[in-house]
Design an enzyme around this catalytic site. Structure first.
Site, short mmCIF file in Angstrom:
data_model
loop_
_atom_site.label_atom_id
_atom_site.label_comp_id
_atom_site.label_asym_id
_atom_site.label_seq_id
_atom_site.Cartn_x
_atom_site.Cartn_y
_atom_site.Cartn_z
N ARG A 1 0.80 -1.23 0.00
CA ARG A 1 0.00 0.00 0.00
C ARG A 1 0.83 1.28 0.00
O ARG A 1 0.57 2.19 -0.78
CB ARG A 1 -0.92 0.05 1.23
N THR A 2 1.81 1.37 0.88
CA THR A 2 2.52 2.64 1.02
C THR A 2 3.27 2.96 -0.28
O THR A 2 3.18 4.07 -0.81
CB THR A 2 3.48 2.58 2.21
N ARG B 1 11.35 3.84 3.09
CA ARG B 1 10.96 2.87 4.13
C ARG B 1 12.20 2.04 4.45
O ARG B 1 12.92 1.61 3.54
CB ARG B 1 9.83 1.95 3.67
N LYS C 1 26.49 -4.14 -2.36
CA LYS C 1 27.96 -4.09 -2.40
C LYS C 1 28.51 -3.38 -1.17
O LYS C 1 29.72 -3.15 -1.07
CB LYS C 1 28.42 -3.33 -3.66
N HIS D 1 5.23 5.98 11.42
CA HIS D 1 4.68 5.84 10.07
C HIS D 1 3.72 7.02 9.86
O HIS D 1 2.50 6.85 9.86
CB HIS D 1 3.96 4.48 9.98
N1 CP Z 1 -0.13 0.04 5.80
C1 CP Z 1 1.07 -0.27 5.29
O1 CP Z 1 2.10 0.33 5.64
O2 CP Z 1 1.01 -1.25 4.35
P1 CP Z 1 2.26 -1.74 3.49
O3 CP Z 1 3.25 -2.37 4.43
O4 CP Z 1 1.69 -2.71 2.48
O5 CP Z 1 2.86 -0.53 2.83
#
Ligand code: CP
Length: 316
Positions: free
Chosen positions: A64-65, A114, A93, A142
């Site tokens: 999703r993110t 991320r 590397k 988050h």
């Molecule tokens: N909600 C969320 O962070 O989903 P993902 O890990 O799929 O990005």
């Protein structure tokens, strides 16, 4: 309720933690997100970020993110570069995160990152002149998920304040609930934390809520907590953050939301989940009017469109 707010300038701002924002600023972002909905649905078109490039650097899996950020940038007329698998980059590397981010800084106008390590996004922001958006750092924060969660509550309940919100599941490792508990406290909601004993909300997050004037209730009894809930926010047990598999096996399956449990809930209860879900919500719940989690995931697009346009500086 959406307010018309005094114009705020977010151009060039990093988005690392929800704690970097005041309630006024959050309201401003949410009101900007509302304007983005028809564009996020493809009902209207815009190219306010034409010529701009987003670096999408995912060192950890995501559906999703990553995809909603990419959709958001495309819907704004911009382009996306990046990776979803760090083993296909020069990190393999031995290149450092700092040097990888320096590259993104010179190739793009905004960076989404991320990373499995808490604090990685803050570190990335130190090595980039362009804005850095934290797409989740380990068990840390988050913030863009938090904003889309707030947006979902606002759209569905017409206000964030005065709701009774139950956060359920892995409150120790679940980064979405850490950001959300803080933000909901800014709005003065009632909070109840439901978790297995060894996955309780960390003390420092509880302390943050208290400092904002909210005293969360703690229980392991979901049947009792659900009776008064306006919002049930479910999280999965975060297997990847457990130091030992046996501990995970002991707690997985402790809670399951199903239609039987929902007989005790308010008619207008909404169930949210940042997803992915594993077994904590039975698929039979998907067909009930309580299930909001897929709509919640869509809301990631208008909210991330709002954030990208604000930090890059595109005007709708
Ligand atoms: N909600 C969320 O962070 O989903 P993902 O890990 O799929 O990005």
């Amino acid at each position: 309720m959406f307010f018309f707010l005094i114009k705020m300038n977010f151009k060039g701002k990093d988005i690392i933690s929800i704690k970097d924002f005041s309630k006024k600023e959050i309201n401003y972002i949410l009101s900007h997100s509302k304007k983005m909905v028809p564009y996020a649905k493809g009902e209207r078109c815009t190219d306010i970020l034409k010529g701009k490039v987003l670096s999408s650097f995912f060192f950890e899996p995501s559906t999703r993110t990553r995809l909603s950020f990419e959709s958001a940038m495309n819907r704004l007329g911009g382009r996306v570069i990046g990776f979803a698998d760090p083993t296909a980059t020069s990190q393999k590397k031995g290149e450092s995160l700092a040097d990888t981010i320096r590259m993104a800084d010179s190739y793009s106008d905004v960076i989404v990152v991320r990373h499995p390590q808490e604090g990685a996004a803050r570190l990335a922001a130190e090595f980039a002149d362009v804005p850095v958006l934290n797409a989740g750092d380990g068990a840390g924060r988050h913030p863009t998920q938090c904003l889309l969660d707030l947006f979902t509550i606002l759209i569905e309940k017409k206000k964030i304040e005065k709701n009774n919100i139950v956060l359920l599941g892995d409150l120790k490792y679940g980064r979405t609930v850490h950001s959300l508990a803080y933000a909901l406290s800014l709005f003065g909601t009632e909070l109840t934390f439901v978790s297995p004993e060894n996955l309780k909300m960390p003390k420092e997050i509880v302390q943050e809520c208290r400092e904002l004037g909210v005293e969360p209730k703690h229980t392991s009894n979901l049947e009792k907590a659900i009776k008064d809930a306006d919002v049930l926010y479910v999280t999965r047990i975060q297997r990847e953050r457990f130091p030992d598999a046996e501990e995970y096996n002991r707690v997985v399956g402790t809670y399951r939301v199903d239609n039987d449990l929902l007989k005790q809930a308010k008619e207008n209860l909404i169930i949210m989940h940042p997803l992915p879900r594993i077994t904590e919500i039975h698929p039979e719940v998907d067909k009930t009017p309580h299930a909001l989690y897929f709509k919640q995931a869509f809301n990631g697009v208008p909210v991330r469109m709002a954030l990208l346009s604000l930090v890059v500086g595109g005007k709708l």
